[in-house]
Design an enzyme around this catalytic site. Structure first.
Site, PDB file in Angstrom:
ATOM      1  N   GLU A 140     -13.552  -6.959   9.428  1.00 39.88           N
ATOM      2  CA  GLU A 140     -12.137  -6.766   9.079  1.00 39.88           C
ATOM      3  C   GLU A 140     -12.008  -6.254   7.647  1.00 39.88           C
ATOM      4  O   GLU A 140     -12.962  -6.291   6.887  1.00 39.88           O
ATOM      5  CB  GLU A 140     -11.365  -8.078   9.280  1.00 39.88           C
ATOM      6  CG  GLU A 140     -11.913  -9.229   8.469  1.00 39.88           C
ATOM      7  CD  GLU A 140     -11.289 -10.577   8.848  1.00 39.88           C
ATOM      8  OE1 GLU A 140     -11.157 -10.863  10.049  1.00 39.88           O
ATOM      9  OE2 GLU A 140     -10.951 -11.335   7.935  1.00 39.88           O
ATOM     10  N   LYS A 185     -11.519  -5.789   3.758  1.00 39.49           N
ATOM     11  CA  LYS A 185     -11.518  -6.638   2.561  1.00 39.49           C
ATOM     12  C   LYS A 185     -10.382  -6.115   1.697  1.00 39.49           C
ATOM     13  O   LYS A 185     -10.509  -5.091   1.031  1.00 39.49           O
ATOM     14  CB  LYS A 185     -12.847  -6.579   1.818  1.00 39.49           C
ATOM     15  CG  LYS A 185     -12.869  -7.533   0.638  1.00 39.49           C
ATOM     16  CD  LYS A 185     -14.245  -7.735   0.082  1.00 39.49           C
ATOM     17  CE  LYS A 185     -14.322  -8.858  -0.947  1.00 39.49           C
ATOM     18  NZ  LYS A 185     -13.170  -9.038  -1.818  1.00 39.49           N
ATOM     19  N   ASP A 187      -7.689  -5.516  -1.104  1.00 41.61           N
ATOM     20  CA  ASP A 187      -7.759  -5.585  -2.556  1.00 41.61           C
ATOM     21  C   ASP A 187      -6.374  -5.882  -3.109  1.00 41.61           C
ATOM     22  O   ASP A 187      -5.682  -5.015  -3.623  1.00 41.61           O
ATOM     23  CB  ASP A 187      -8.300  -4.252  -3.095  1.00 41.61           C
ATOM     24  CG  ASP A 187      -8.794  -4.388  -4.524  1.00 41.61           C
ATOM     25  OD1 ASP A 187      -8.873  -5.522  -5.024  1.00 41.61           O
ATOM     26  OD2 ASP A 187      -9.099  -3.353  -5.134  1.00 41.61           O
ATOM     27  N   TYR A 247      -5.819 -13.847   7.094  1.00 39.48           N
ATOM     28  CA  TYR A 247      -7.104 -13.556   7.726  1.00 39.48           C
ATOM     29  C   TYR A 247      -7.964 -14.787   7.997  1.00 39.48           C
ATOM     30  O   TYR A 247      -9.105 -14.659   8.406  1.00 39.48           O
ATOM     31  CB  TYR A 247      -7.897 -12.544   6.898  1.00 39.48           C
ATOM     32  CG  TYR A 247      -8.002 -12.893   5.426  1.00 39.48           C
ATOM     33  CD1 TYR A 247      -8.714 -14.004   5.013  1.00 39.48           C
ATOM     34  CD2 TYR A 247      -7.367 -12.107   4.475  1.00 39.48           C
ATOM     35  CE1 TYR A 247      -8.804 -14.332   3.676  1.00 39.48           C
ATOM     36  CE2 TYR A 247      -7.450 -12.433   3.131  1.00 39.48           C
ATOM     37  CZ  TYR A 247      -8.172 -13.545   2.743  1.00 39.48           C
ATOM     38  OH  TYR A 247      -8.255 -13.867   1.423  1.00 39.48           O
ATOM     39  N   LYS A 304     -19.372  -4.109   0.350  1.00 37.06           N
ATOM     40  CA  LYS A 304     -18.531  -3.471  -0.673  1.00 37.06           C
ATOM     41  C   LYS A 304     -18.713  -1.956  -0.655  1.00 37.06           C
ATOM     42  O   LYS A 304     -19.839  -1.456  -0.645  1.00 37.06           O
ATOM     43  CB  LYS A 304     -18.909  -4.015  -2.061  1.00 37.06           C
ATOM     44  CG  LYS A 304     -18.604  -5.498  -2.257  1.00 37.06           C
ATOM     45  CD  LYS A 304     -17.119  -5.766  -2.468  1.00 37.06           C
ATOM     46  CE  LYS A 304     -16.628  -5.355  -3.813  1.00 37.06           C
ATOM     47  NZ  LYS A 304     -16.682  -6.386  -4.828  1.00 37.06           N
ATOM     48  N   CYS A 308       6.106  24.249 -27.307  1.00 38.66           N
ATOM     49  CA  CYS A 308       5.491  24.586 -26.021  1.00 38.66           C
ATOM     50  C   CYS A 308       4.152  25.306 -26.242  1.00 38.66           C
ATOM     51  O   CYS A 308       4.097  26.286 -26.991  1.00 38.66           O
ATOM     52  CB  CYS A 308       6.434  25.477 -25.220  1.00 38.66           C
ATOM     53  SG  CYS A 308       5.691  26.110 -23.699  1.00 38.66           S
ATOM     54  N   CYS A 333       4.932  29.173 -24.829  1.00 33.29           N
ATOM     55  CA  CYS A 333       5.867  30.116 -25.454  1.00 33.29           C
ATOM     56  C   CYS A 333       6.296  29.686 -26.850  1.00 33.29           C
ATOM     57  O   CYS A 333       7.068  30.381 -27.506  1.00 33.29           O
ATOM     58  CB  CYS A 333       7.100  30.288 -24.575  1.00 33.29           C
ATOM     59  SG  CYS A 333       8.128  28.813 -24.530  1.00 33.29           S
ATOM     60  N   CYS A 367       9.958  22.059 -22.089  1.00 35.93           N
ATOM     61  CA  CYS A 367      10.212  23.372 -22.659  1.00 35.93           C
ATOM     62  C   CYS A 367      11.421  23.899 -21.894  1.00 35.93           C
ATOM     63  O   CYS A 367      11.394  23.961 -20.668  1.00 35.93           O
ATOM     64  CB  CYS A 367       9.004  24.273 -22.425  1.00 35.93           C
ATOM     65  SG  CYS A 367       9.389  26.012 -22.707  1.00 35.93           S
ATOM     66  N   CYS A 371       9.842  31.123 -20.229  1.00 36.90           N
ATOM     67  CA  CYS A 371       8.508  30.682 -20.666  1.00 36.90           C
ATOM     68  C   CYS A 371       7.453  31.146 -19.654  1.00 36.90           C
ATOM     69  O   CYS A 371       7.555  30.844 -18.464  1.00 36.90           O
ATOM     70  CB  CYS A 371       8.504  29.161 -20.792  1.00 36.90           C
ATOM     71  SG  CYS A 371       6.863  28.450 -20.930  1.00 36.90           S
TER      72      CYS A 371
HETATM   73  S1  IVH Z   1     -12.459 -14.506   3.975  1.00 36.42           S
HETATM   74  C1  IVH Z   1     -14.545 -18.309   2.257  1.00 36.42           C
HETATM   75  N1  IVH Z   1     -11.414 -12.231   4.571  1.00 36.42           N
HETATM   76  O1  IVH Z   1     -12.031 -11.746  -0.902  1.00 36.42           O
HETATM   77  C2  IVH Z   1     -14.057 -16.941   2.180  1.00 36.42           C
HETATM   78  N2  IVH Z   1     -11.518 -12.830   2.261  1.00 36.42           N
HETATM   79  O2  IVH Z   1     -13.094 -14.487  -0.541  1.00 36.42           O
HETATM   80  C3  IVH Z   1     -12.781 -16.803   2.883  1.00 36.42           C
HETATM   81  N3  IVH Z   1     -10.527 -11.127   0.773  1.00 36.42           N
HETATM   82  O3  IVH Z   1     -10.348 -13.234  -3.147  1.00 36.42           O
HETATM   83  C4  IVH Z   1     -12.230 -15.492   2.617  1.00 36.42           C
HETATM   84  N4  IVH Z   1      -9.963  -9.704   2.348  1.00 36.42           N
HETATM   85  O4  IVH Z   1      -8.813 -12.988  -1.068  1.00 36.42           O
HETATM   86  C5  IVH Z   1     -11.741 -13.060   3.560  1.00 36.42           C
HETATM   87  N5  IVH Z   1     -10.495 -10.221   5.302  1.00 36.42           N
HETATM   88  C6  IVH Z   1     -10.807 -11.067   4.294  1.00 36.42           C
HETATM   89  C7  IVH Z   1     -10.544 -10.760   2.938  1.00 36.42           C
HETATM   90  C8  IVH Z   1     -10.914 -11.670   1.949  1.00 36.42           C
HETATM   91  C9  IVH Z   1      -9.953  -9.951   1.041  1.00 36.42           C
HETATM   92  C10 IVH Z   1     -10.694 -11.654  -0.590  1.00 36.42           C
HETATM   93  C11 IVH Z   1     -10.181 -13.029  -0.782  1.00 36.42           C
HETATM   94  C12 IVH Z   1     -10.974 -13.541  -1.954  1.00 36.42           C
HETATM   95  C13 IVH Z   1     -12.221 -12.727  -1.892  1.00 36.42           C
HETATM   96  C14 IVH Z   1     -13.387 -13.602  -1.527  1.00 36.42           C
END
Ligand code: IVH
Length: 707
Positions: free
Chosen positions: A138, A140, A142, A251, A347, A441, A444, A459, A464
């Protein structure tokens, strides 16, 4: 201050050498250096919100420490950064404990790391290499972590992740997030208390929209989508949540209990079913960028695919999280003090890097706005080399105190536009130069002006040369008259030869001369002539849009074109005539009036007219009633698979004329999915969502053509 300036210089130098060398036989002194560096960089990141290195660089140092500790377990001390989870507590809100501590995730970067993870899981669970195992992959996300607690079906508390054991209470802000239900029927599953984990996040498209508005209003910009989201979590006034359109994905269930505090399972002992269940209870759960994978090879393929495609997803993701699907196996795998052994984060490649700012150039835009552009030492960033970055305007430079010679932290978020996160003040030698914005500018040399309330210096010389070139480029582009094959490089070349002095010259080109240019020929010159001739008949909405009038976009051009028979009549329009049009405000009205009161502009339009460019309202300019109250008015639509009776473009146009809006991805915003032959993942996603109407091509045609 926890660290003195000298400390910072010393630790920064140590960071550089640790990152550049590969020490095989570590000693305890090196070990201590690594620990000091990690503690320092965590403080910069979590407490000060001012990282000095990229996430990727941090991970490299962290991994080095882990590797040494794995080799010499007796060297592990309880205060080692690997033995605790890091903290984002800043102390503005009261702290509340989580029901279960929230650990971090172990990182992985390549197939070999994923294979190691799989091997370890199999070993822990007692599986042979041939046994089946299901992983859920799934996104991750940010954004900012949130932890929610529900009691008796009601949201009673929300917190940030904090130090993992306790977080800051932000219930008021969680309640303001529409994606988080304040009531959810957990009691159906015999649950009286449950703790959920998720991520508060902002759409990238929304982020750009907000920053654009902030730029226009002269406010400081958010550095990236993550900051915009985490910042909103910590604001006392929860209206910011709505203003920034913060959403939340859930999640994970960390624990669910019945009335007697016994743990209960809400979904057949599987993580995938847990997500489904949460989805059915009204939570926003990862559906896109999510896959049930049979075996680690499928996981590897999925990670590879999304490393390439992540920019196409409207939420910022920095990797893929892989979780063992079976909860009993998760239990068997257990956790270390730092991370669960049943999950790993893959990552993506770094999106941040540092580089040196060499000089600043000033570009003149089509409406005269002067944009400062930083030229930096070229640096590779997530697959491209970056050497040039917009600094937006003078305020941006001043608020970030960016100087020539600075080491700057560069990030590419969301899509392809890189930006400067900050200057590294700590690394200054004293030789850096403050940037002084030009007063004249660069093209010109006329005196620049900064209209009140605007962030840009402009400008205002209508003749120009730099502006003229930009206006011609815009005039011929897709957003202007859409002259097929007439690109930026042609404009630049023809202008250099003295053939293009304003946009009316586009219609007076000497095609004989063009056919003799290098790289041309009579065929391509002829094609260009045809394309230019065709554009002469464009509806006036396109012509209006092609004139580079400040703030006049596609929509407003269309609305004005609906109301005017002959373009030059706009010379006599008072402001009210514009503002009578719903959606048009006083600023644009003033810009229109200014444009049509300048004699040079009127002369230009007259030259266009004598060159044969259409100046009168056409059928296409008139409001098409079918669109406003068409059968698909207000609906979003998406075509997938191969259509049999028409091309994709044609289908989209038909849909539009029936009032629908074409969108490009399956999400909860989608109303109708039209499937052609061999429809694939989009169809599956739509079916999984359950909220999308699925039509065949036949059904679509019957609906729209019937009218
Ligand atoms: S699982 C025990 N699933 O990653 C770990 N974390 O956890 C449970 N994060 O700052 C977290 N997407 O907020 C999990 N699909 C995802 C995630 C996720 C982002 C972040 C989470 C935390 C960091 C480490």
């Amino acid at each position: 201050m926890l660290y003195s300036k000298e400390d910072v210089i010393h630790l920064t130098a140590a960071t550089k050498s640790v990152l550049s060398e590969n020490i095989e036989n570590a000693d305890p002194i090196y070990l201590q250096t690594l620990k000091d560096l990690i503690v320092f960089h965590e403080y910069r990141y979590y407490v000060l919100d001012e990282p000095l290195i990229s996430d990727h660089e941090y991970d490299i140092i962290y991994k080095k420490l882990q590797a040494i500790e794995a080799k010499h377990p007796s060297w592990i001390t309880s205060d080692s950064p690997t033995q605790r989870v890091s903290s984002d507590l800043a102390g503005d809100f009261p702290s509340v404990p989580h029901l279960r501590p929230m650990l971090s995730l172990e990182n992985s970067y390549d197939d070999a790391d994923l294979l190691d993870f799989d091997k370890q899981v199999r070993k822990l669970v007692g599986l042979s290499p041939d046994d089946d195992i299901v992983y859920v992959a799934e996104p991750k996300f940010d954004g900012g972590t949130i932890v929610l607690m529900y009691e008796n079906d009601r949201l009673v508390r929300a917190a940030t992740r904090g130090n993992g054991s306790e977080g800051e209470e932000i219930t008021h802000n969680a309640k303001a997030m529409k994606a988080i239900p304040v009531k959810a029927a957990f009691s159906q599953s015999d649950v009286s208390r449950i703790e959920l984990r998720g991520e508060a996040i902002i759409r990238k498209s929304k982020f750009y929209e907000i920053n654009k508005a902030r730029e226009e209003a002269g406010l400081t910009l958010f550095a990236n989508p993550r900051n915009a989201a985490t910042g909103a979590l910590r604001v006392k006034d929860s209206s910011e949540i709505k203003a920034r359109a913060i959403e939340a994905f859930i999640y994970q269930v960390s624990v669910a209990q019945d009335a007697h505090d016994r743990e209960v399972d809400i979904a057949d002992g599987r993580h995938s079913k847990t997500l489904e269940k949460l989805g059915s209870l009204g939570f926003k759960v990862p559906r896109e960028v999510t896959k049930i994978c049979h075996g680690i090879e499928e996981v590897m393929g999925f990670c590879r695919e999304w490393s390439e495609r992540r920019d196409s997803y409207d939420y910022e993701i920095d990797g893929i999280v892989i979780k063992v699907d079976r909860l009993d196996w998760q239990e068997i795998c257990g956790t270390t003090s730092h991370h669960p052994r049943w999950a790993v984060a893959y990552k993506f490649k770094a999106k941040q890097a540092t580089s040196k700012l060499l000089q600043v150039e000033y570009q003149v835009g089509k409406t005269g706005a002067i944009t400062p552009v930083a030229k930096i030492q070229p640096v590779p960033l997530a697959g491209v080399t970056v050497s040039s970055i917009s600094l937006h305007n003078e305020d941006f430079i001043q608020s970030k105190d960016i100087r020539i010679g600075d080491t700057v932290l560069v990030e590419r978020a969301g899509d392809v536009i890189p930006y400067i996160v900050k200057s590294m003040e700590e690394l200054r030698t004293g030789e850096e130069q403050v940037i002084t914005f030009p007063t004249h500018c660069p093209s010109c040399e006329s005196l620049l002006q900064r209209p009140e309330g605007e962030a840009a210096w402009r400008c205002i010389n209508v003749t120009c040369p730099a502006q003229t070139i930009q206006r011609i480029i815009h005039h011929v582009s897709k957003d202007g008259m859409d002259i097929d094959g007439f690109g930026k490089s042609f404009v630049e070349k023809f202008a250099e030869l003295g053939w293009l002095n304003d946009i009316s010259d586009v219609y007076q080109l000497d095609y004989d001369a063009i056919s003799k240019l290098e790289g041309f020929g009579s065929k391509s010159a002829e094609n260009l002539r045809k394309a230019v001739d065709k554009a002469k008949g464009n509806p006036i909405s396109k012509l209006l849009q092609s004139l580079s009038i400040h703030h006049l976009g596609k929509r407003a051009s269309k609305l004005i074109a609906e109301k005017v028979d002959y373009i030059l009549d706009l010379q006599y329009w008072p402001a009210e005539k514009y503002t009578e049009i719903h959606e048009i405000g006083p600023v644009l009205a003033q810009n229109m009036i200014r444009y049509f009161s300048i004699p040079e502009n009127i002369a230009l339009i007259e030259r266009l007219e004598s060159a044969g460019v259409n100046m009168r309202q056409t059928e296409k300019d008139r409001p098409s009633e079918s669109a406003a109250d068409g059968v698909l008015a207000g609906k979003t639509i998406l075509f997938t698979g191969t259509l049999q009776q028409m091309g994709r473009n044609e289908a989209q146009k038909l849909a539009e004329s029936a009032g629908a809006k074409n969108i490009s991805a399956v999400s909860s915003n989608l109303n109708i999915l039209v499937v052609g032959e061999n429809a694939g993942s989009k169809l599956k996603k739509a079916q999984a969502l359950g909220t999308v109407e699925v039509w065949t091509e036949e059904e679509f045609l019957v609906k729209v053509v019937k009218e």
